[in-house]
Structure formats: C-alpha cells, structure tokens
Design a protein around this motif. Structure first.
Motif, PDB file in Angstrom:
ATOM      1  N   MET A   1       4.272  10.167   5.172  1.00 54.63           N
ATOM      2  CA  MET A   1       4.043   9.943   3.764  1.00 54.63           C
ATOM      3  C   MET A   1       2.762  10.645   3.356  1.00 54.63           C
ATOM      4  O   MET A   1       1.735  10.495   4.017  1.00 54.63           O
ATOM      5  CB  MET A   1       3.933   8.443   3.506  1.00 54.63           C
ATOM      6  CG  MET A   1       3.355   8.069   2.155  1.00 54.63           C
ATOM      7  SD  MET A   1       4.199   8.732   0.718  1.00 54.63           S
ATOM      8  CE  MET A   1       5.778   8.021   0.874  1.00 54.63           C
TER       9      MET A   1
ATOM     10  N   VAL B   1       0.216  11.015   0.114  1.00 54.28           N
ATOM     11  CA  VAL B   1      -0.107  10.357  -1.149  1.00 54.28           C
ATOM     12  C   VAL B   1      -1.192  11.155  -1.867  1.00 54.28           C
ATOM     13  O   VAL B   1      -2.243  11.427  -1.302  1.00 54.28           O
ATOM     14  CB  VAL B   1      -0.608   8.908  -0.917  1.00 54.28           C
ATOM     15  CG1 VAL B   1      -0.875   8.221  -2.252  1.00 54.28           C
ATOM     16  CG2 VAL B   1       0.395   8.116  -0.097  1.00 54.28           C
TER      17      VAL B   1
ATOM     18  N   LEU C   1       7.359   0.809  -5.838  1.00 58.10           N
ATOM     19  CA  LEU C   1       7.027   1.894  -4.921  1.00 58.10           C
ATOM     20  C   LEU C   1       8.234   2.772  -4.619  1.00 58.10           C
ATOM     21  O   LEU C   1       8.145   3.998  -4.671  1.00 58.10           O
ATOM     22  CB  LEU C   1       6.441   1.326  -3.613  1.00 58.10           C
ATOM     23  CG  LEU C   1       6.172   2.336  -2.497  1.00 58.10           C
ATOM     24  CD1 LEU C   1       5.126   3.355  -2.926  1.00 58.10           C
ATOM     25  CD2 LEU C   1       5.747   1.625  -1.226  1.00 58.10           C
ATOM     26  N   GLU C   2       9.370   2.163  -4.308  1.00 58.35           N
ATOM     27  CA  GLU C   2      10.554   2.939  -3.927  1.00 58.35           C
ATOM     28  C   GLU C   2      10.974   3.926  -5.004  1.00 58.35           C
ATOM     29  O   GLU C   2      11.403   5.037  -4.705  1.00 58.35           O
ATOM     30  CB  GLU C   2      11.735   2.020  -3.579  1.00 58.35           C
ATOM     31  CG  GLU C   2      11.627   1.373  -2.220  1.00 58.35           C
ATOM     32  CD  GLU C   2      10.614   0.213  -2.179  1.00 58.35           C
ATOM     33  OE1 GLU C   2      10.343  -0.383  -3.245  1.00 58.35           O
ATOM     34  OE2 GLU C   2      10.089  -0.045  -1.097  1.00 58.35           O
TER      35      GLU C   2
ATOM     36  N   LEU D   1       8.733   7.201  -4.877  1.00 57.43           N
ATOM     37  CA  LEU D   1       8.753   8.074  -3.700  1.00 57.43           C
ATOM     38  C   LEU D   1       9.646   9.282  -3.945  1.00 57.43           C
ATOM     39  O   LEU D   1      10.714   9.161  -4.534  1.00 57.43           O
ATOM     40  CB  LEU D   1       9.243   7.309  -2.476  1.00 57.43           C
ATOM     41  CG  LEU D   1       8.404   6.107  -2.048  1.00 57.43           C
ATOM     42  CD1 LEU D   1       9.040   5.416  -0.845  1.00 57.43           C
ATOM     43  CD2 LEU D   1       6.977   6.510  -1.755  1.00 57.43           C
ATOM     44  N   GLN D   2       9.201  10.444  -3.465  1.00 56.88           N
ATOM     45  CA  GLN D   2       9.970  11.670  -3.628  1.00 56.88           C
ATOM     46  C   GLN D   2      10.120  12.370  -2.285  1.00 56.88           C
ATOM     47  O   GLN D   2       9.158  12.467  -1.524  1.00 56.88           O
ATOM     48  CB  GLN D   2       9.262  12.619  -4.603  1.00 56.88           C
ATOM     49  CG  GLN D   2       9.064  12.034  -5.989  1.00 56.88           C
ATOM     50  CD  GLN D   2       8.357  13.014  -6.890  1.00 56.88           C
ATOM     51  OE1 GLN D   2       8.885  14.090  -7.187  1.00 56.88           O
ATOM     52  NE2 GLN D   2       7.163  12.656  -7.331  1.00 56.88           N
TER      53      GLN D   2
ATOM     54  N   MET E   1       7.702  12.439   2.897  1.00 55.00           N
ATOM     55  CA  MET E   1       7.863  11.908   1.553  1.00 55.00           C
ATOM     56  C   MET E   1       6.557  12.108   0.799  1.00 55.00           C
ATOM     57  O   MET E   1       5.489  12.187   1.406  1.00 55.00           O
ATOM     58  CB  MET E   1       8.210  10.418   1.598  1.00 55.00           C
ATOM     59  CG  MET E   1       9.519  10.105   2.298  1.00 55.00           C
ATOM     60  SD  MET E   1      10.961  10.736   1.415  1.00 55.00           S
ATOM     61  CE  MET E   1      10.992   9.643   0.014  1.00 55.00           C
TER      62      MET E   1
ATOM     63  N   LEU F   1       4.195  10.694  -2.552  1.00 60.27           N
ATOM     64  CA  LEU F   1       3.890   9.785  -3.653  1.00 60.27           C
ATOM     65  C   LEU F   1       2.864  10.529  -4.492  1.00 60.27           C
ATOM     66  O   LEU F   1       1.723  10.706  -4.076  1.00 60.27           O
ATOM     67  CB  LEU F   1       3.327   8.450  -3.151  1.00 60.27           C
ATOM     68  CG  LEU F   1       2.893   7.456  -4.222  1.00 60.27           C
ATOM     69  CD1 LEU F   1       4.047   7.122  -5.168  1.00 60.27           C
ATOM     70  CD2 LEU F   1       2.343   6.195  -3.582  1.00 60.27           C
TER      71      LEU F   1
ATOM     72  N   LEU G   1       2.627   0.789   2.157  1.00 57.42           N
ATOM     73  CA  LEU G   1       2.776   2.122   2.742  1.00 57.42           C
ATOM     74  C   LEU G   1       2.745   2.048   4.265  1.00 57.42           C
ATOM     75  O   LEU G   1       3.526   2.713   4.945  1.00 57.42           O
ATOM     76  CB  LEU G   1       1.682   3.060   2.231  1.00 57.42           C
ATOM     77  CG  LEU G   1       1.798   3.465   0.757  1.00 57.42           C
ATOM     78  CD1 LEU G   1       0.527   4.168   0.298  1.00 57.42           C
ATOM     79  CD2 LEU G   1       3.024   4.340   0.514  1.00 57.42           C
TER      80      LEU G   1
ATOM     81  N   GLU H   1       6.079   0.707   5.599  1.00 58.34           N
ATOM     82  CA  GLU H   1       7.223   1.595   5.396  1.00 58.34           C
ATOM     83  C   GLU H   1       7.165   2.889   6.208  1.00 58.34           C
ATOM     84  O   GLU H   1       8.193   3.464   6.520  1.00 58.34           O
ATOM     85  CB  GLU H   1       7.339   1.970   3.913  1.00 58.34           C
ATOM     86  CG  GLU H   1       7.466   0.797   2.979  1.00 58.34           C
ATOM     87  CD  GLU H   1       8.899   0.437   2.671  1.00 58.34           C
ATOM     88  OE1 GLU H   1       9.767   1.301   2.803  1.00 58.34           O
ATOM     89  OE2 GLU H   1       9.124  -0.714   2.299  1.00 58.34           O
ATOM     90  N   PHE H   2       5.938   3.372   6.517  1.00 63.06           N
ATOM     91  CA  PHE H   2       5.795   4.693   7.114  1.00 63.06           C
ATOM     92  C   PHE H   2       4.928   4.659   8.360  1.00 63.06           C
ATOM     93  O   PHE H   2       3.979   3.890   8.443  1.00 63.06           O
ATOM     94  CB  PHE H   2       5.202   5.680   6.097  1.00 63.06           C
ATOM     95  CG  PHE H   2       6.053   5.820   4.873  1.00 63.06           C
ATOM     96  CD1 PHE H   2       7.146   6.667   4.873  1.00 63.06           C
ATOM     97  CD2 PHE H   2       5.782   5.084   3.732  1.00 63.06           C
ATOM     98  CE1 PHE H   2       7.955   6.779   3.762  1.00 63.06           C
ATOM     99  CE2 PHE H   2       6.583   5.190   2.609  1.00 63.06           C
ATOM    100  CZ  PHE H   2       7.668   6.041   2.622  1.00 63.06           C
TER     101      PHE H   2
END
Length: 159
Positions: free
Chosen positions: A1, A3, A34-35, A38-39, A47, A49, A74, A77-78
């Motif tokens: 991730m 950011v 958050l979801e 996310l890109q 990913m 953010l 974060l 999730e990552f």
C-alpha cells in the motif's frame, strides 16, 4: 500500500495515472470508507491511497484523532504500508504522521539538500521518537553522462 500523505501538494495520483479523490482528505474529513478510496495501480500487488482534494490547512484542518484509526486499518489490511509525506522541517503534518509509522526513510536531493537541514530533520524526528532507517539520495549530475564512454578506473580492474 502506498499512501500519499502530502495533503497540501499531492502528486502520487499523477505518477500512477489515478484519481486524486476520494483519498486521505475525504477519509479524515468526511468519513469516507477506506475501501472505496483504494485504487489499484499498474504495479502488481500495489494499491494507492491518494491524498484527496487538497486542504490548505493540511492535517490541522482534519480530524487528527482519526489518524490513528486510519493507520490501524491500513496495518490490518496490508503487509507493507509506505507513506509519502511533506518535507519534515517546514510542515508539521509529517511530524504528526510520523508518530504512526514504524520508521522513516529520508529522501534528499543531490546538490540541493544541505547537511545542517538534514541533521535538523533527524534531530526533530529523534525528538518525536521516530526512528530513521536511512537516506535515499535522488538526482544526479548530468556531467557524468556527458563524459563519454565508461572506462573503469585502473585500481578497479582485476589483475
């Protein structure tokens, strides 16, 4: 991730051809999920953010108490979270963000960044209890590419 926490002058969305918003600003200011922010990027398993719509006030104008919650999510999730932030000395945002990261990797510009300012940045991070992993120097002198073909120095050649 990855950011983009440069909330004043975001740029990572342009690097990856992604949308600026929704991003960090919308999550902290508007309670955006958050979801939905996310890109995916062209880089496998990376990913993004993005920073979201700029805020002249930076983090000071957002709900800073939600910063801890965002970093907790974060981390859940990552496996790895890399944060790009503002310069340390002139912008307080980075010091606030730094309190939620494991360590900092400083980025300096060759022939631009100066040792006293780098030392001041390290001292400031130390004051906040933020460990520094090291320094990455970016930029190079064009002269090294205009000198002609590469020839190893005599001492570098094997006997």
């Amino acid at each position: 991730m990855l950011v983009d926490f440069d909330l004043r002058r975001p740029a990572l969305h342009r690097v990856f051809g992604a949308s600026l918003h929704p991003g960090v600003n919308e999550i902290l200011r508007d309670g955006q999920d958050l979801e939905s922010a996310l890109q995916a990027t062209q880089v496998p398993n990376l990913m993004l953010l993005s920073a979201g719509r700029s805020s002249k006030a930076g983090l000071a104008g957002l709900v800073v108490s939600d910063l801890k919650a965002l970093f907790s999510r974060l981390r859940e999730e990552f496996d790895i979270v890399v944060v790009d932030a503002c310069p340390i000395l002139p912008v307080v945002d980075t010091r606030l963000i730094g309190q939620h990261v494991d360590a900092v990797l400083l980025s300096v510009l060759r022939d631009v960044s100066r040792t006293p300012k780098l030392r001041a940045a390290c001292d400031l991070l130390d004051l906040f209890g933020i460990p520094v992993l090291g320094v990455v120097v970016t930029g190079s002198s064009e002269e090294i590419y205009n000198e002609g073909p590469y020839e190893p120095r005599p001492e570098a050649q094997a006997d």
